[in-house]
Design an enzyme around this catalytic site. Structure first.
Site, short mmCIF file in Angstrom:
data_model
loop_
_atom_site.label_atom_id
_atom_site.label_comp_id
_atom_site.label_asym_id
_atom_site.label_seq_id
_atom_site.Cartn_x
_atom_site.Cartn_y
_atom_site.Cartn_z
CG ASP A 45 -21.58 32.34 22.51
OD1 ASP A 45 -22.81 32.38 22.28
OD2 ASP A 45 -20.79 31.73 21.75
C1 BGC Z 1 -23.32 30.84 19.40
C2 BGC Z 1 -23.28 32.30 19.01
C3 BGC Z 1 -24.68 32.78 18.74
C4 BGC Z 1 -25.52 32.54 19.98
C5 BGC Z 1 -26.94 33.01 19.84
C6 BGC Z 1 -24.30 30.57 20.51
O1 BGC Z 1 -24.47 29.20 20.69
O2 BGC Z 1 -22.02 30.41 19.78
O3 BGC Z 1 -22.46 32.49 17.88
O4 BGC Z 1 -24.65 34.13 18.37
O5 BGC Z 1 -25.54 31.15 20.25
O6 BGC Z 1 -27.67 32.19 19.01
#
Ligand code: BGC
Length: 693
Positions: free
Chosen positions: A240
């Site tokens: 993540d």
């Molecule tokens: C989220 C993810 C997301 C990523 C990219 C993160 O803050 O938890 O689900 O895909 O950001 O935007």
């Protein structure tokens, strides 16, 4: 792909790897932009381009900052949220939704779409529940598998997220989750296992939070032992955004790509610091080869090197039609006393539509799942589109999340409600509360809606209440007095139109709740033991008793049961039949039930199969969902649902032996229209114990 093709691809990968410098390999394994990695031009290896998220392809961002680009060419199809999709209990729609998303991702030039979200809904307060499917691992897995297949048919990788135990937003970046092995295996991992083994998701996103003291993105137990070891995963693990915290730990676990939200790309843990660590002999270059190997394999899987790669398409009429089909089936009829619904448009001259959610657009909210929708039909617009010119539709906001003139809004609403032939109230929540990064403070319906609803119900007996939200809300203040209550969700660009079709009877509702709606927050398992949200640590002391497993086993009456959803017709269940076949290494149970549409409308029923281990040496829930089938039946028509189970439907996880165990003895099959409304039962006996890994 056949074996020979696989071998030739693996050979090509090894050839490429040999030609790559350390720096080039490291370029593949970290973000070199907010949503991309670095390619190797001289060898013809492109960068991998990614985008959020579950409800459509997110708008474009500059490579190195989060200031929105004001493009006019990145509007897309806005799909119903994952919770809405799960509420359809329709695997075909999951597959079609995946196909739409994959085609749109390719159409926008992406290689990886960061979806679906399948974390278990542990508490009704988690801000991201709307992005997730269910409190039940079987339902989440059953819907995720076809969805992933649909995405990946388009030469785009799905990225199933967030692995694992990311069940709250409070302190999500650091909270440490403590959960026993049995709950981990029975509740929190099965949907991921299905996504990986059956869905064959090419990528998976490691979560922000810690698990047993280690960040999930560094967890050898989760990533090496379980994911790549036990499940044989040969795909790519992407962190993540900002979930990596240490070069050595991340390098030496089965994480393949580090992504982050900041633009100091060279300083990422798996960038320059990693090159230096290898040069200093602290990290073995072999671990980088393995990560690069997996990334190159992924590139082959999505045909990145091929001339004939599918080029995708976005905003097609076919995609919009598919989102409408999902939206229709996602709507759940919670209550319909005296058949108030559907409304008869020929009998209505004046319709009062009340509530801010009747006209509010939701697509561009919620965090990373935001969508720049090509359009979004609000409930008010949908109703007007359907009713045409002969019905006078009057709208009043009634309440507002931003305005303080509550009394005035309420009076305006009551005024039109009293004079109308029927009232449709559309309230609920918005992405102010159903959002990434925050959990909801409580279950309360905000902005004075309880008072307004009570007054509307007094003012006009033909009042229909619609809740639009990603999560349940407390309806205790008025539910008894309301005859008709409908649940809808962040239901995509056609959501308002689908709602109008259901309210006016052009579509017979067939959605079923994918989560329990509790009466009070304290009744929810994580809350009843005071374990939500944790801050530094959170202990999942409720163990396997998540969602309806808790409510049904401990006799706690919820507002609406998991699996509940009414129809404008009625269904009769008859004639359950079982056949059992026990072999050395597996068991096969086939269950047949006759279902008849006994009402005078065509409709669809979700036949749900729950299992109960009658004679178990450990405590087991009194009901666990292990199968379902959606049947479409014309008025008067009958059909037979056939559900097939294997050993996995009967087993529990034995923490001492570290294996799955089916114990000899009696089991009960419960077939129902919800987890509570059980219509048919049958008992069978397993003759011999069966253990497996
Ligand atoms: C989220 C993810 C997301 C990523 C990219 C993160 O803050 O938890 O689900 O895909 O950001 O935007």
């Amino acid at each position: 792909m056949n074996n020979t093709e696989n071998i030739s691809i693996e050979n090509k990968i090894e050839e490429l790897l040999k030609k790559m410098t350390l720096e080039e390999k490291v370029g593949l394994i970290h973000g070199n932009g907010l949503f991309r990695t670095e390619g190797v031009e001289r060898l013809g290896i492109p960068a991998l381009k990614m985008s959020d998220g579950p409800m459509g392809v997110r708008r474009e961002f500059p490579n190195d900052n989060w200031n929105s680009l004001d493009y006019s060419d990145d509007y897309v199809t806005y799909l119903p949220s994952n919770t809405a999709l799960a509420a359809t209990w329709n695997r075909d729609l999951a597959y079609e939704s995946g196909k739409v998303l994959g085609a749109e991702a390719r159409g926008r030039g992406k290689d990886i779409i960061l979806a679906p979200g399948i974390n278990i809904v542990r508490s009704p307060l988690c801000g991201r529940n709307f992005e997730y499917m269910s409190e039940d691992p079987y339902l989440a897995g059953a819907m995720a598998v076809p969805y992933i297949k649909g995405v990946q048919e388009n030469h785009v990788a799905a990225c199933v997220k967030h692995f694992a135990l990311n069940n709250q937003e409070t302190e999500r970046l650091n909270v440490n989750v403590e959960v026993d092995e049995r709950a981990l295996r029975e509740i929190y991992l099965p949907a991921f296992e299905a996504a990986v083994k059956e869905g064959k998701s090419y990528t998976i996103m490691s979560a922000y939070n810690k698990f047993r003291g280690t960040y999930c993105s560094h967890s050898n137990y989760l990533l090496d032992d379980i994911l790549k070891g036990e499940w044989g995963y040969d795909g790519v693990v992407i962190s993540d955004w900002g979930a990596v915290h240490d070069t050595y730990e991340a390098a030496n676990c089965a994480l393949d790509i580090e992504m982050n939200v900041t633009n100091n790309f060279d300083e990422y843990f798996l960038a320059k610091p990693l090159i230096e660590a290898v040069k200093a002999g602290k990290v073995d270059e072999k671990v980088i080869d393995e990560k690069a190997r997996r990334i190159l394999r992924l590139m082959h899987r999505i045909n990145i090197f091929e001339e004939g790669r599918y080029s995708g398409a976005y905003n097609t009429a076919e995609h919009r039609e598919k989102t409408l089909r999902t939206a229709r089936e996602a709507i759940v009829l919670l209550k319909n006393d005296n058949s108030v619904l559907p409304l008869d448009k020929n009998k209505i001259k004046t319709l009062a539509v009340i509530g801010e959610n009747a006209e509010k657009l939701h697509a561009l909210g919620g965090g990373s799942a935001e969508i720049k929708a090509l359009y979004e039909i609000s409930p008010l617009l949908g109703l007007k589109m359907k009713l045409g010119g002969n019905v006078e539709v009057k709208y009043a906001k009634g309440y507002s999340e931003n305005e303080a003139q509550a009394q005035q809004l309420l009076e305006e609403a009551l005024d039109i409600a009293e004079k109308a032939d029927a009232v449709i109230f559309v309230g609920g929540l918005t992405h102010k509360l159903d959002t990434e990064g925050l959990d909801k403070p409580d279950l309360k319906l905000p902005y004075g809606q309880d008072v307004l609803i009570e007054k509307l119900l007094q003012a006009n007996e033909n009042t229909v209440i619609v809740m639009l939200s990603g999560t349940p809300v407390d309806m205790g203040a008025w539910l008894e007095k309301a005859s008709a209550v409908v649940q809808t969700w962040y239901n995509g660009m056609e959501g308002g139109y689908a709602l109008a079709e259901v309210l006016l009877g052009d579509v017979n509702p067939s959605g079923k709740l994918p989560v329990t709606f509790p009466k009070r927050l304290e009744d929810s398992p994580a809350h009843s033991i005071g374990e939500f949200p944790g801050r530094k640590d959170v202990h999942y002391r409720e163990g396997i008793f998540v969602g309806y497993r808790h409510f049904s086993t401990n006799n706690v009456e919820p507002l609406f049961w998991f699996g509940h959803g009414l129809s404008y017709t009625t269904f009769e269940y008859n004639n359950i039949k079982l056949t059992k076949e026990e072999r050395e290494d597996n068991i096969r149970i086939s269950v047949c039930v006759d279902i008849k549409n006994t009402g005078n409308r065509d409709g669809a029923e979700v036949v749900q199969l729950y299992i109960r281990d009658v004679e178990a040496s450990v405590v087991r829930p009194v009901k666990e969902l292990k199968g379902f089938q959606k049947l479409y039946l014309k008025s008067g028509e009958s059909s037979t649902a056939e559900l097939v189970l294997d050993k996995t439907a009967l087993a529990f996880y034995n923490e001492i032996k570290h294996c799955w165990q089916v114990e000899a003895g009696k089991f009960e099959i419960l077939i129902g229209s919800s987890s509570e409304d059980i219509r048919q039962r049958a008992i069978f006996t397993v003759d011999k114990d069966l253990n497996y890994i």
